[in-house]
Design a protein around this motif. Structure first.
Motif, PDB file in Angstrom:
ATOM      1  N   ASP A 175       0.845  -1.209   0.066  1.00  0.00           N
ATOM      2  CA  ASP A 175       0.131   0.047   0.163  1.00  0.00           C
ATOM      3  C   ASP A 175       0.894   1.179  -0.066  1.00  0.00           C
ATOM      4  O   ASP A 175       0.636   2.270   0.846  1.00  0.00           O
ATOM      5  CB  ASP A 175      -0.902  -0.072   1.228  1.00  0.00           C
ATOM      6  CG  ASP A 175      -1.977   1.070   1.116  1.00  0.00           C
ATOM      7  OD1 ASP A 175      -2.477   1.569  -0.050  1.00  0.00           O
ATOM      8  OD2 ASP A 175      -2.597   1.443   2.121  1.00  0.00           O
ATOM      9  N   GLY A 176       2.141   1.192  -0.754  1.00  0.00           N
ATOM     10  CA  GLY A 176       2.651   2.401  -0.900  1.00  0.00           C
ATOM     11  C   GLY A 176       4.041   2.467  -0.175  1.00  0.00           C
ATOM     12  O   GLY A 176       4.740   3.408  -0.347  1.00  0.00           O
ATOM     13  N   LEU A 177       4.093   1.648   0.871  1.00  0.00           N
ATOM     14  CA  LEU A 177       5.233   1.620   1.558  1.00  0.00           C
ATOM     15  C   LEU A 177       6.409   0.947   0.586  1.00  0.00           C
ATOM     16  O   LEU A 177       6.390   0.303  -0.143  1.00  0.00           O
ATOM     17  CB  LEU A 177       5.356   0.632   2.795  1.00  0.00           C
ATOM     18  CG  LEU A 177       6.462   0.153   3.623  1.00  0.00           C
ATOM     19  CD1 LEU A 177       6.521   1.235   4.421  1.00  0.00           C
ATOM     20  CD2 LEU A 177       6.054  -1.005   4.457  1.00  0.00           C
ATOM     21  N   GLU A 178       7.738   1.924   0.660  1.00  0.00           N
ATOM     22  CA  GLU A 178       8.938   1.444   0.068  1.00  0.00           C
ATOM     23  C   GLU A 178       9.758   0.562   0.924  1.00  0.00           C
ATOM     24  O   GLU A 178       9.829   0.664   2.163  1.00  0.00           O
ATOM     25  CB  GLU A 178       9.490   2.955  -0.182  1.00  0.00           C
ATOM     26  CG  GLU A 178       8.697   3.763  -1.177  1.00  0.00           C
ATOM     27  CD  GLU A 178       9.374   5.046  -1.202  1.00  0.00           C
ATOM     28  OE1 GLU A 178       8.834   5.987  -2.310  1.00  0.00           O
ATOM     29  OE2 GLU A 178      10.415   5.370  -0.685  1.00  0.00           O
ATOM     30  N   LEU A 179      10.686  -0.214   0.150  1.00  0.00           N
ATOM     31  CA  LEU A 179      11.607  -1.164   0.840  1.00  0.00           C
ATOM     32  C   LEU A 179      12.556  -0.942   0.101  1.00  0.00           C
ATOM     33  O   LEU A 179      12.742  -0.879  -1.264  1.00  0.00           O
ATOM     34  CB  LEU A 179      10.873  -2.635   0.617  1.00  0.00           C
ATOM     35  CG  LEU A 179      11.781  -3.564   1.193  1.00  0.00           C
ATOM     36  CD1 LEU A 179      12.151  -3.460   2.615  1.00  0.00           C
ATOM     37  CD2 LEU A 179      11.288  -5.291   0.742  1.00  0.00           C
ATOM     38  N   ALA A 180      14.012  -1.187   0.658  1.00  0.00           N
ATOM     39  CA  ALA A 180      15.156  -1.270   0.179  1.00  0.00           C
ATOM     40  C   ALA A 180      15.882  -2.452   0.914  1.00  0.00           C
ATOM     41  O   ALA A 180      15.538  -2.592   2.151  1.00  0.00           O
ATOM     42  CB  ALA A 180      15.906   0.036  -0.054  1.00  0.00           C
ATOM     43  N   THR A 181      16.947  -3.058   0.466  1.00  0.00           N
ATOM     44  CA  THR A 181      17.736  -4.217   1.263  1.00  0.00           C
ATOM     45  C   THR A 181      18.943  -3.986   1.230  1.00  0.00           C
ATOM     46  O   THR A 181      19.628  -3.673  -0.099  1.00  0.00           O
ATOM     47  CB  THR A 181      17.051  -5.482   0.938  1.00  0.00           C
ATOM     48  OG1 THR A 181      17.633  -5.911  -0.400  1.00  0.00           O
ATOM     49  CG2 THR A 181      15.537  -5.864   1.100  1.00  0.00           C
ATOM     50  N   HIS A 231      23.005   1.794   4.788  1.00  0.00           N
ATOM     51  CA  HIS A 231      21.572   1.856   5.137  1.00  0.00           C
ATOM     52  C   HIS A 231      21.071   3.291   5.399  1.00  0.00           C
ATOM     53  O   HIS A 231      19.936   3.325   4.849  1.00  0.00           O
ATOM     54  CB  HIS A 231      21.513   1.307   6.691  1.00  0.00           C
ATOM     55  CG  HIS A 231      21.578  -0.051   6.905  1.00  0.00           C
ATOM     56  ND1 HIS A 231      22.602  -0.926   6.479  1.00  0.00           N
ATOM     57  CD2 HIS A 231      20.505  -0.919   7.242  1.00  0.00           C
ATOM     58  CE1 HIS A 231      22.240  -2.301   6.915  1.00  0.00           C
ATOM     59  NE2 HIS A 231      21.074  -2.262   7.204  1.00  0.00           N
ATOM     60  N   LEU A 232      21.802   4.288   5.765  1.00  0.00           N
ATOM     61  CA  LEU A 232      21.188   5.345   5.514  1.00  0.00           C
ATOM     62  C   LEU A 232      21.094   6.054   4.082  1.00  0.00           C
ATOM     63  O   LEU A 232      20.128   6.965   3.913  1.00  0.00           O
ATOM     64  CB  LEU A 232      22.243   6.530   6.263  1.00  0.00           C
ATOM     65  CG  LEU A 232      21.803   6.882   7.688  1.00  0.00           C
ATOM     66  CD1 LEU A 232      22.177   5.481   8.449  1.00  0.00           C
ATOM     67  CD2 LEU A 232      22.806   7.940   8.470  1.00  0.00           C
ATOM     68  N   ARG A 233      21.984   5.835   3.241  1.00  0.00           N
ATOM     69  CA  ARG A 233      21.789   6.088   1.895  1.00  0.00           C
ATOM     70  C   ARG A 233      20.534   5.507   1.375  1.00  0.00           C
ATOM     71  O   ARG A 233      19.809   5.991   0.636  1.00  0.00           O
ATOM     72  CB  ARG A 233      22.937   5.908   0.933  1.00  0.00           C
ATOM     73  CG  ARG A 233      24.229   6.600   1.267  1.00  0.00           C
ATOM     74  CD  ARG A 233      25.451   6.110   0.687  1.00  0.00           C
ATOM     75  NE  ARG A 233      26.713   6.862   1.181  1.00  0.00           N
ATOM     76  CZ  ARG A 233      27.138   8.040   0.868  1.00  0.00           C
ATOM     77  NH1 ARG A 233      26.646   8.262  -0.545  1.00  0.00           N
ATOM     78  NH2 ARG A 233      28.162   8.568   1.229  1.00  0.00           N
ATOM     79  N   ALA A 234      20.266   4.227   1.678  1.00  0.00           N
ATOM     80  CA  ALA A 234      19.313   3.451   1.086  1.00  0.00           C
ATOM     81  C   ALA A 234      17.886   4.117   1.795  1.00  0.00           C
ATOM     82  O   ALA A 234      16.697   4.008   1.509  1.00  0.00           O
ATOM     83  CB  ALA A 234      19.363   1.796   1.545  1.00  0.00           C
ATOM     84  N   MET A 235      18.153   4.399   2.826  1.00  0.00           N
ATOM     85  CA  MET A 235      16.766   5.116   3.522  1.00  0.00           C
ATOM     86  C   MET A 235      16.553   6.654   2.995  1.00  0.00           C
ATOM     87  O   MET A 235      15.218   7.003   2.872  1.00  0.00           O
ATOM     88  CB  MET A 235      17.225   5.399   4.989  1.00  0.00           C
ATOM     89  CG  MET A 235      16.073   6.219   5.754  1.00  0.00           C
ATOM     90  SD  MET A 235      16.618   6.388   7.562  1.00  0.00           S
ATOM     91  CE  MET A 235      17.260   8.087   7.360  1.00  0.00           C
ATOM     92  N   THR A 236      17.297   7.409   2.335  1.00  0.00           N
ATOM     93  CA  THR A 236      17.205   8.668   2.167  1.00  0.00           C
ATOM     94  C   THR A 236      17.145   8.900   0.624  1.00  0.00           C
ATOM     95  O   THR A 236      16.338   9.718   0.226  1.00  0.00           O
ATOM     96  CB  THR A 236      18.152   9.864   2.614  1.00  0.00           C
ATOM     97  OG1 THR A 236      19.373   9.211   2.079  1.00  0.00           O
ATOM     98  CG2 THR A 236      18.162   9.611   4.009  1.00  0.00           C
ATOM     99  N   ALA A 239      16.431   7.021  -5.389  1.00  0.00           N
ATOM    100  CA  ALA A 239      16.951   5.799  -6.412  1.00  0.00           C
ATOM    101  C   ALA A 239      16.924   4.457  -5.779  1.00  0.00           C
ATOM    102  O   ALA A 239      17.001   3.372  -6.243  1.00  0.00           O
ATOM    103  CB  ALA A 239      18.227   6.255  -6.796  1.00  0.00           C
ATOM    104  N   ALA A 240      16.788   4.534  -4.450  1.00  0.00           N
ATOM    105  CA  ALA A 240      17.100   3.328  -3.471  1.00  0.00           C
ATOM    106  C   ALA A 240      15.666   2.497  -3.247  1.00  0.00           C
ATOM    107  O   ALA A 240      15.689   1.100  -2.960  1.00  0.00           O
ATOM    108  CB  ALA A 240      17.611   3.437  -2.148  1.00  0.00           C
ATOM    109  N   ALA A 241      14.689   3.068  -3.560  1.00  0.00           N
ATOM    110  CA  ALA A 241      13.136   2.572  -3.177  1.00  0.00           C
ATOM    111  C   ALA A 241      13.277   1.126  -4.225  1.00  0.00           C
ATOM    112  O   ALA A 241      13.468   1.181  -5.630  1.00  0.00           O
ATOM    113  CB  ALA A 241      12.407   3.668  -3.748  1.00  0.00           C
ATOM    114  N   LEU A 314      24.521   3.945  -7.805  1.00  0.00           N
ATOM    115  CA  LEU A 314      23.085   4.342  -7.427  1.00  0.00           C
ATOM    116  C   LEU A 314      23.334   5.555  -6.571  1.00  0.00           C
ATOM    117  O   LEU A 314      22.667   6.611  -6.355  1.00  0.00           O
ATOM    118  CB  LEU A 314      22.261   3.560  -7.268  1.00  0.00           C
ATOM    119  CG  LEU A 314      21.551   2.827  -8.742  1.00  0.00           C
ATOM    120  CD1 LEU A 314      20.402   1.833  -8.080  1.00  0.00           C
ATOM    121  CD2 LEU A 314      21.146   3.805  -9.883  1.00  0.00           C
ATOM    122  N   LEU A 315      24.109   5.094  -5.298  1.00  0.00           N
ATOM    123  CA  LEU A 315      24.296   5.902  -4.028  1.00  0.00           C
ATOM    124  C   LEU A 315      25.375   6.380  -3.808  1.00  0.00           C
ATOM    125  O   LEU A 315      25.563   7.095  -2.671  1.00  0.00           O
ATOM    126  CB  LEU A 315      23.861   4.831  -3.046  1.00  0.00           C
ATOM    127  CG  LEU A 315      22.346   4.061  -3.114  1.00  0.00           C
ATOM    128  CD1 LEU A 315      21.971   3.421  -2.063  1.00  0.00           C
ATOM    129  CD2 LEU A 315      21.207   4.944  -3.511  1.00  0.00           C
TER     130      LEU A 315
END
Length: 349
Positions: A175-181, A231-236, A239-241, A314-315
């Motif tokens: 439902d719109g929640l984004e995820l990165a691993t 982790h912080l780069r993937a959070m902000t 491009a990480a979504a 990417l990051l």
């Protein structure tokens, strides 16, 4: 600045993620299974440079129970889900590893979705990428998935199935929640407390002489501080979504190469570090009577090289040189006189 939840903040990767978030100016909440660990956690973070009055709230929540998760995520902009069953030296069943990992991921994702969290960054592992494959000459990438039907150990199976469950949830119920691993290789670096990664155990065993011969396998390694940064780069970063990111500082290293780095950088303090390599057949035989070697059986003779090109491209992630990390790991272990964590479900990656 954001309000961020870090699950498992007392663990090795989790504690460095908390430090990185605080250093970047974010307000942080973190979960532990019992508030009896709060004083220990705060002391660890202060050893890592956190101010005593840092904006940190410690909450209780357990991956095996629903209680506490809605309160933990309420009002948060992002969640770093680091907590998971960790690899231990004692044999564990598939169910004992897989169920809490998978169900814990789904609990955190459901609570995050319901609370309107923007993005969850899940700490997965190279164990969800590089296991159960035939030998290959090319590095593993984020397009690869571990083959859980190839007789792999419960830890790698748990990381794979938990990450698969997370992506399936996002696709069908997000439902719109984004995820990165973030999928780290062997995690090394300075130690703040007694909970640390199995890769650090490898360094410890070489330093204290309990590994008289190097085992024959090759793995990538990465500094825990660079894992936290990723982790912080993937959070902000937008491009990480929807992306997976392997965290590794460079090419894979054979254990004998790690031993050579320790001897070069530490001199006489590395006198117990092995100078010879155990044949694969001997290591496999020894693993039948030494439970601590069992998780490594699938690695023997293999080179699990992987690339972090995607995270760099990417990051703009730039990990530090692996030789520096290995040396600083050893220095930290010697200073702390650290010991391996006891068997159990630790809130680390």
């Amino acid at each position: 600045m954001a309000e961020v939840l870090v699950t498992g903040g007392s663990g090795y990767i989790g504690s460095w993620c908390v430090l990185a978030l605080l250093d970047a100016g974010h307000s942080v909440r973190t979960t532990v299974r019992s508030l009896s660990r709060e004083a220990e956690l705060r002391a660890m973070l202060q050893r890592g440079g956190a101010a005593p009055d840092a904006p940190l709230q410690v909450l209780t929540a357990d991956l095996t129970q629903d209680a506490g998760w809605q309160e933990a995520v309420q009002g948060c902009d992002a969640v770093l889900h680091v907590a998971s069953p960790t690899l231990t030296t004692a044999p564990r069943s598939d169910e004992a590893m897989v169920t809490p990992a998978r169900e814990g991921v789904l609990r955190v994702l459901r609570a995050s979705r319901d609370a309107g969290v923007r993005r969850v960054v899940l700490t997965s592992a190279i164990g969800a990428i590089a296991y159960g494959h035939p030998d290959r000459d090319t590095p593993f990438t984020e397009d690869d998935w571990t083959n859980v039907d190839a007789g792999i150990e419960p830890y790698q199976k748990s990381k794979t199935l938990a990450e698969r469950a997370a992506w399936d949830f996002i696709a069908t119920q997000g439902d719109g929640l984004e995820l990165a691993t973030v999928n780290p290789t062997g995690v090394l670096g300075p130690v703040l407390g007694p909970d640390f990664s199995p890769s650090l155990g490898l360094i410890q065993h070489m330093l204290d002489g309990s590994m008289p011969l190097s085992l024959k396998f090759a793995s990538g390694y990465v500094d825990v501080r660079d894992v936290a940064d990723l982790h912080l780069r993937a959070m902000t970063d937008p491009a990480a979504a929807g992306q997976r990111f392997i965290a590794t500082s460079g090419r894979s290293l054979w254990v004998r190469e790690v031993a050579g780095i320790l001897r070069r950088r530490l001199g006489k303090r590395a006198d117990r570090v092995p100078t010879r390599e155990m044949p694969v057949w001997a290591a496999r035989t020894l693993s039948l009577v030494k439970p601590e070697l069992r998780p490594l059986r699938a690695l023997l003779g293999k080179d699990l090289d992987a690339t972090s090109e995607k995270a760099r491209r990417l990051l703009n992630w730039q990990p530090r040189p692996v030789e520096d990390t290995i040396a600083e790991t050893a220095e930290s272990l010697l200073a702390l006189d650290a010991h391996l964590p006891a068997d159990g479900v630790n809130e680390t990656a």
